[in-house]
Design a protein around this motif. Structure first.
Motif, short mmCIF file in Angstrom:
data_model
loop_
_atom_site.label_atom_id
_atom_site.label_comp_id
_atom_site.label_asym_id
_atom_site.label_seq_id
_atom_site.Cartn_x
_atom_site.Cartn_y
_atom_site.Cartn_z
N VAL A 166 0.84 -1.20 0.00
CA VAL A 166 0.00 0.00 0.00
C VAL A 166 0.87 1.25 0.00
O VAL A 166 1.88 1.32 0.71
CB VAL A 166 -0.93 0.01 1.24
N ASP A 167 0.46 2.22 -0.81
CA ASP A 167 1.03 3.57 -0.75
C ASP A 167 0.06 4.43 0.05
O ASP A 167 -1.05 4.71 -0.41
CB ASP A 167 1.19 4.12 -2.17
N ALA A 237 7.35 -3.54 -8.39
CA ALA A 237 7.61 -3.10 -9.76
C ALA A 237 6.31 -2.84 -10.51
O ALA A 237 6.20 -1.88 -11.27
CB ALA A 237 8.44 -4.16 -10.49
N ALA A 238 5.31 -3.70 -10.28
CA ALA A 238 4.02 -3.52 -10.96
C ALA A 238 3.37 -2.21 -10.54
O ALA A 238 2.85 -1.46 -11.37
CB ALA A 238 3.10 -4.70 -10.65
N MET A 239 3.39 -1.90 -9.24
CA MET A 239 2.80 -0.66 -8.77
C MET A 239 3.52 0.56 -9.33
O MET A 239 2.90 1.54 -9.75
CB MET A 239 2.81 -0.60 -7.24
N ARG A 253 4.55 5.05 -4.06
CA ARG A 253 5.55 4.60 -3.08
C ARG A 253 4.94 3.52 -2.19
O ARG A 253 4.26 3.84 -1.21
CB ARG A 253 6.01 5.79 -2.24
N PRO A 254 5.15 2.26 -2.51
CA PRO A 254 4.57 1.17 -1.72
C PRO A 254 5.34 0.96 -0.41
O PRO A 254 6.20 0.10 -0.30
CB PRO A 254 4.69 -0.05 -2.65
N ALA A 288 9.77 -1.09 3.23
CA ALA A 288 8.36 -0.98 3.61
C ALA A 288 8.24 -1.28 5.10
O ALA A 288 9.07 -1.97 5.69
CB ALA A 288 7.49 -1.94 2.80
N GLU A 289 7.20 -0.73 5.68
CA GLU A 289 6.89 -0.99 7.09
C GLU A 289 5.86 -2.11 7.17
O GLU A 289 4.84 -2.07 6.48
CB GLU A 289 6.33 0.27 7.75
#
Length: 297
Positions: A166-167, A237-239, A253-254, A288-289
């Motif tokens: 998730v961004d 990469a897809a996002m 930004r995921p 990522a968190e």
């Protein structure tokens, strides 16, 4: 306890205090994926903001993109929870237990957005969103680097428990929490109230109007594939390859990895561990968190 207007007011104050104290102290998760939008009518109508192009050089006249051309609607719903206390229990000073119950009602009200947002998110691969595709799908309409029509995926199927990238750094978010009327504790405790006269019960209820809906599908990716470095990298990469109508890149930004409790250990290994494979540097460390969401279990 002598039942009169003063003692009833004191009881309500105590219950309200317990309700509000718990309401404001509970940890919730919906803000990770949902933007809160106030509502003043029976429904909100949202424009298709995902279809906007980027900035263009101002040559000739401005080009206006009609936000009202394509819209989607989220309708508010009503929810309530009510408790009653027998008059005889109050006369016997047995009110302490009900303060605990009021506190629990405050917690339930605070957590209620979670209980609407995350079940909808989980069903996103079988629930249509505003572009006519499932919210999580392999063939959303999209654009290539030249602005040509193409298909875009924000979903990988598989046999494992689902995890989500998730961004949450944009103004818009993947989900919408729409609030029409905040949840509030209301008493029905006058001696002239029918419930008191006929049933000998004082009543307190909580109600609100709200709903959850889908926001921008581009800002969330769902995968049922095994959570490992390769699949995590593929989802990122897809996002980050999704483009606007004019072909310009969307700054996605995921930064949040949402997992059910069963995937917590694996998730932390993928994005928290500094070393992997017996001593190699983990290139995905701190990208990522990890957020463990019990409602995704």
């Amino acid at each position: 306890m002598d039942i009169n207007s003063n003692t009833l007011r004191a009881v309500y104050t105590g219950l309200s205090t317990a309700y509000n104290a718990r309401f404001t102290s509970v940890q919730t998760f919906y803000n990770t994926v949902a933007m809160t939008v106030p509502s003043s009518t029976a429904m909100n109508e949202y424009p298709r903001l995902d279809d906007l192009p980027g900035f263009r050089e101002w040559i000739g006249d401005r080009i206006a993109y009609d936000l009202s051309a394509q819209t989607y609607i989220i309708r508010n719903r009503e929810f309530e929870k009510t408790i009653s206390i027998k008059r005889s229990q109050m006369e016997d000073d047995q009110i302490g237990l009900f303060a605990t119950v009021a506190g629990q009602m405050g917690q339930d009200a605070a957590e209620f957005p979670d209980q609407l947002v995350f079940p909808l998110l989980k069903k996103g691969d079988t629930t249509l969103c505003y572009d006519g595709q499932y919210f999580f799908d392999t063939d959303h309409p999209g654009y290539d680097e030249n602005g040509g029509a193409t298909v875009v995926s924000n979903f990988t199927d598989g046999a494992g428990p689902a995890w989500y990238l998730v961004d949450d750094q944009n103004v818009m978010k993947p989900m919408v929490w729409q609030s029409r009327k905040a949840f509030k504790l209301t008493p029905l405790q006058s001696d002239s109230d029918p419930n008191v006269f006929f049933q000998g019960k004082f009543v307190w209820g909580v109600d609100g109007r709200c709903n959850a809906g889908f926001g921008l599908w581009q800002l969330a990716y769902k995968s049922k594939a095994t959570l490992n470095a390769a699949n995590y990298a593929a989802a990122r990469a897809a996002m980050q390859s999704i483009r606007k109508r004019d072909g310009s890149v969307i700054n996605i930004r995921p930064v949040k990895l949402l997992v059910p409790p069963s995937l917590e250990g694996v998730a932390r290994q993928v994005v928290n561990a500094e070393l992997v494979n017996g001593g190699e540097s983990n290139v995905w460390a701190k990208t990522a968190e990890v957020v463990v969401i019990p409602y995704l279990g």
